[in-house]
Design a protein around this motif. Sequence first.
Motif, PDB file in Angstrom:
ATOM      1  N   VAL A  79       0.858  -1.182   0.000  1.00  0.00           N
ATOM      2  CA  VAL A  79       0.000   0.000   0.000  1.00  0.00           C
ATOM      3  C   VAL A  79       0.894   1.232   0.000  1.00  0.00           C
ATOM      4  O   VAL A  79       1.762   1.377   0.869  1.00  0.00           O
ATOM      5  CB  VAL A  79      -0.926   0.003   1.234  1.00  0.00           C
ATOM      6  N   LEU A  80       0.680   2.136  -0.973  1.00  0.00           N
ATOM      7  CA  LEU A  80       1.571   3.276  -1.186  1.00  0.00           C
ATOM      8  C   LEU A  80       0.827   4.600  -1.145  1.00  0.00           C
ATOM      9  O   LEU A  80      -0.289   4.708  -1.667  1.00  0.00           O
ATOM     10  CB  LEU A  80       2.254   3.157  -2.553  1.00  0.00           C
ATOM     11  N   ASN A  81       1.469   5.596  -0.566  1.00  0.00           N
ATOM     12  CA  ASN A  81       0.939   6.960  -0.535  1.00  0.00           C
ATOM     13  C   ASN A  81       1.213   7.623  -1.885  1.00  0.00           C
ATOM     14  O   ASN A  81       2.346   7.965  -2.203  1.00  0.00           O
ATOM     15  CB  ASN A  81       1.605   7.733   0.604  1.00  0.00           C
ATOM     16  N   MET A  82       0.179   7.809  -2.676  1.00  0.00           N
ATOM     17  CA  MET A  82       0.311   8.376  -4.013  1.00  0.00           C
ATOM     18  C   MET A  82       0.730   9.844  -3.980  1.00  0.00           C
ATOM     19  O   MET A  82       1.213  10.391  -4.977  1.00  0.00           O
ATOM     20  CB  MET A  82      -1.018   8.232  -4.765  1.00  0.00           C
ATOM     21  N   ASP A  83       0.541  10.505  -2.829  1.00  0.00           N
ATOM     22  CA  ASP A  83       0.877  11.917  -2.708  1.00  0.00           C
ATOM     23  C   ASP A  83       2.307  12.145  -2.238  1.00  0.00           C
ATOM     24  O   ASP A  83       2.732  13.298  -2.056  1.00  0.00           O
ATOM     25  CB  ASP A  83      -0.089  12.617  -1.737  1.00  0.00           C
ATOM     26  N   ASP A  84       3.058  11.065  -2.022  1.00  0.00           N
ATOM     27  CA  ASP A  84       4.437  11.167  -1.548  1.00  0.00           C
ATOM     28  C   ASP A  84       5.387  10.686  -2.646  1.00  0.00           C
ATOM     29  O   ASP A  84       5.428   9.500  -2.969  1.00  0.00           O
ATOM     30  CB  ASP A  84       4.622  10.331  -0.274  1.00  0.00           C
ATOM     31  N   GLN A  85       6.154  11.605  -3.222  1.00  0.00           N
ATOM     32  CA  GLN A  85       7.008  11.277  -4.356  1.00  0.00           C
ATOM     33  C   GLN A  85       8.059  10.237  -4.003  1.00  0.00           C
ATOM     34  O   GLN A  85       8.348   9.327  -4.793  1.00  0.00           O
ATOM     35  CB  GLN A  85       7.694  12.551  -4.872  1.00  0.00           C
ATOM     36  N   ASN A  86       8.642  10.342  -2.815  1.00  0.00           N
ATOM     37  CA  ASN A  86       9.668   9.378  -2.428  1.00  0.00           C
ATOM     38  C   ASN A  86       9.123   7.959  -2.334  1.00  0.00           C
ATOM     39  O   ASN A  86       9.817   6.988  -2.651  1.00  0.00           O
ATOM     40  CB  ASN A  86      10.310   9.782  -1.102  1.00  0.00           C
ATOM     41  N   SER A  87       7.871   7.827  -1.887  1.00  0.00           N
ATOM     42  CA  SER A  87       7.250   6.500  -1.822  1.00  0.00           C
ATOM     43  C   SER A  87       7.123   5.900  -3.214  1.00  0.00           C
ATOM     44  O   SER A  87       7.315   4.695  -3.407  1.00  0.00           O
ATOM     45  CB  SER A  87       5.873   6.582  -1.162  1.00  0.00           C
ATOM     46  N   GLN A  88       6.800   6.741  -4.172  1.00  0.00           N
ATOM     47  CA  GLN A  88       6.699   6.258  -5.549  1.00  0.00           C
ATOM     48  C   GLN A  88       8.060   5.808  -6.066  1.00  0.00           C
ATOM     49  O   GLN A  88       8.180   4.778  -6.741  1.00  0.00           O
ATOM     50  CB  GLN A  88       6.134   7.371  -6.450  1.00  0.00           C
ATOM     51  N   GLU A  89       9.102   6.563  -5.723  1.00  0.00           N
ATOM     52  CA  GLU A  89      10.441   6.236  -6.202  1.00  0.00           C
ATOM     53  C   GLU A  89      10.953   4.922  -5.635  1.00  0.00           C
ATOM     54  O   GLU A  89      11.486   4.083  -6.369  1.00  0.00           O
ATOM     55  CB  GLU A  89      11.406   7.369  -5.852  1.00  0.00           C
ATOM     56  N   VAL A  90      10.796   4.722  -4.327  1.00  0.00           N
ATOM     57  CA  VAL A  90      11.383   3.524  -3.715  1.00  0.00           C
ATOM     58  C   VAL A  90      10.604   2.256  -4.065  1.00  0.00           C
ATOM     59  O   VAL A  90      11.094   1.145  -3.848  1.00  0.00           O
ATOM     60  CB  VAL A  90      11.479   3.662  -2.175  1.00  0.00           C
ATOM     61  N   SER A  91       9.407   2.423  -4.615  1.00  0.00           N
ATOM     62  CA  SER A  91       8.583   1.255  -4.947  1.00  0.00           C
ATOM     63  C   SER A  91       8.592   0.933  -6.441  1.00  0.00           C
ATOM     64  O   SER A  91       7.837   0.070  -6.895  1.00  0.00           O
ATOM     65  CB  SER A  91       7.143   1.490  -4.492  1.00  0.00           C
ATOM     66  N   GLU A  92       9.438   1.610  -7.198  1.00  0.00           N
ATOM     67  CA  GLU A  92       9.429   1.450  -8.651  1.00  0.00           C
ATOM     68  C   GLU A  92       9.657   0.005  -9.096  1.00  0.00           C
ATOM     69  O   GLU A  92       9.068  -0.459 -10.070  1.00  0.00           O
ATOM     70  CB  GLU A  92      10.493   2.358  -9.279  1.00  0.00           C
ATOM     71  N   LYS A  93      10.513  -0.724  -8.390  1.00  0.00           N
ATOM     72  CA  LYS A  93      10.916  -2.054  -8.847  1.00  0.00           C
ATOM     73  C   LYS A  93      10.270  -3.194  -8.058  1.00  0.00           C
ATOM     74  O   LYS A  93      10.727  -4.332  -8.148  1.00  0.00           O
ATOM     75  CB  LYS A  93      12.437  -2.174  -8.787  1.00  0.00           C
ATOM     76  N   VAL A  94       9.228  -2.922  -7.285  1.00  0.00           N
ATOM     77  CA  VAL A  94       8.596  -3.996  -6.528  1.00  0.00           C
ATOM     78  C   VAL A  94       7.933  -4.984  -7.488  1.00  0.00           C
ATOM     79  O   VAL A  94       7.428  -4.606  -8.551  1.00  0.00           O
ATOM     80  CB  VAL A  94       7.557  -3.471  -5.508  1.00  0.00           C
ATOM     81  N   SER A  95       7.947  -6.249  -7.107  1.00  0.00           N
ATOM     82  CA  SER A  95       7.387  -7.290  -7.972  1.00  0.00           C
ATOM     83  C   SER A  95       5.967  -7.681  -7.574  1.00  0.00           C
ATOM     84  O   SER A  95       5.312  -8.446  -8.275  1.00  0.00           O
ATOM     85  CB  SER A  95       8.287  -8.530  -7.939  1.00  0.00           C
ATOM     86  N   CYS A  96       5.485  -7.160  -6.440  1.00  0.00           N
ATOM     87  CA  CYS A  96       4.116  -7.475  -6.015  1.00  0.00           C
ATOM     88  C   CYS A  96       3.159  -6.395  -6.522  1.00  0.00           C
ATOM     89  O   CYS A  96       3.556  -5.425  -7.163  1.00  0.00           O
ATOM     90  CB  CYS A  96       4.050  -7.574  -4.493  1.00  0.00           C
ATOM     91  N   ARG A  97       1.908  -6.558  -6.204  1.00  0.00           N
ATOM     92  CA  ARG A  97       0.880  -5.612  -6.636  1.00  0.00           C
ATOM     93  C   ARG A  97       0.954  -4.320  -5.819  1.00  0.00           C
ATOM     94  O   ARG A  97       1.190  -4.347  -4.611  1.00  0.00           O
ATOM     95  CB  ARG A  97      -0.495  -6.277  -6.461  1.00  0.00           C
ATOM     96  N   LYS A  98       0.759  -3.186  -6.482  1.00  0.00           N
ATOM     97  CA  LYS A  98       0.751  -1.891  -5.812  1.00  0.00           C
ATOM     98  C   LYS A  98      -0.683  -1.424  -5.601  1.00  0.00           C
ATOM     99  O   LYS A  98      -1.497  -1.468  -6.522  1.00  0.00           O
ATOM    100  CB  LYS A  98       1.492  -0.845  -6.636  1.00  0.00           C
ATOM    101  N   VAL A  99      -0.967  -0.998  -4.378  1.00  0.00           N
ATOM    102  CA  VAL A  99      -2.282  -0.450  -4.025  1.00  0.00           C
ATOM    103  C   VAL A  99      -2.047   0.983  -3.568  1.00  0.00           C
ATOM    104  O   VAL A  99      -1.295   1.216  -2.626  1.00  0.00           O
ATOM    105  CB  VAL A  99      -2.951  -1.265  -2.908  1.00  0.00           C
TER     106      VAL A  99
END
Length: 450
Positions: free
Chosen positions: A211-231
Amino acid sequence: MKIHFIGIGGIGTSAIARIMQSQGHEISGSDLEQTTLTKDLVRGGIKIFPRQEASNITEDIDLIIFTEAIDQEVNPEFQRAQELGLILKSYREALGIISKEKKTIAVVGSHGKTTVTALLINIFLEAGEDFSALLGGKMEELGGANFRVGKGDYFLAEACEYKENFSEIRPVAAVLTNVEVDHLDYYRDEDHYKGAFSKFLSQVDKKGFVVLNMDDQNSQEVSEKVSCRKVTYSLKKKADYWGPKKGFGKFTLYQGSDCLGDISLNIPGEHNIYNALAAAACALEVQIPFEAVKRGLEKFGGSWRRLEYRGSLNKAPVFDDYGHHPTQVKATLKALKEKYPKKKLICVYQPHQYSRTKYFLEKFGKAFLEADEVIVPNIYCVRDSGKDLEDISPERLVAEISKWHPNCRERKGFEETIRYLREAASEDDLVVVMGAGDVYKITEELIGKK
């Protein structure tokens, strides 16, 4: 097994100690500071040594668990355990062992993870789930404890990034609240810090989700290469789960284009709407009914030292808060001003670490604008070098805050601060005592509770 904890009084180590005790193990430990947590452990039947000495470590101990905060080179208990050839496990390794036994949902992030974990716990309780949990704070809903042991499959774990304490966890799901550099006594720089989160997210089960905070740019960056589903969740734009703000503590929860219903929180601040969205998104993804999610969010009254109302002083409400980063300070003060717009807001702030204060000095200078008065009693020293103590001081912090704030002053220690507040506070005021060190002792003296 006979298990001994070096540094048992930490919020995480104390929870693991209680969990292992519930599994039938004989637990002992040591800690240099006696706190409400260590008193709770003693009341629970755990023997605690008030000093860390080699004599506390005996050959019949099966396992030693130590906090990352100790200096292994000089700690007498750690050294004695090595001499005896005992099995040594760090806090992070112990957390990893516990998490492997369950379907772990880990809550991580720079800010908000305690509240999000507590909200999830409350939701799971409302849903009738028999889960286990580890929390970085105490909850009334858990009987004042910071842990829960259940027979169900799920383990809800708050996981701290300090020294990569979350690195041994292999969760089926994770919640990432936000990412903002901190703990620079361990991390080299922002890239090193963000890299730890990227590595952790890569360990989430491929069949699971994050589960990711869409309003936080750093969260988007660190999750770029995750292999599971993004919510995703957001307060500002359409996401998998989003919630337009409707007023004080109120928002409407949407799942995509579907309106699930209105939520009215009892905890103030926009940051807590974000926390509620994160918890709701995670709970709904594991098939918790919306009705239970709504009840869990709306019934939640807060957790220990997270904007916690403790009582009153001369009819002025007194709150206690763990905030120790400029972003946390700003969010807390903004929330209090939103809830009590007519009150004069007096903030007692004890910085946690000289090194953190030095690094974030300019940001701390601008963090207190919502307060009407700022008091700095001292700086809490932990894991600081001699150079850190030379480079920064309470006087320098007060001077930096005073560039932006007309009413900031240093009070020489706790006694002077307490004496001043007892004389100055009135029913027109609101007092918040903030910091991750021992500043809570001021709160206890002000309200007459220990």
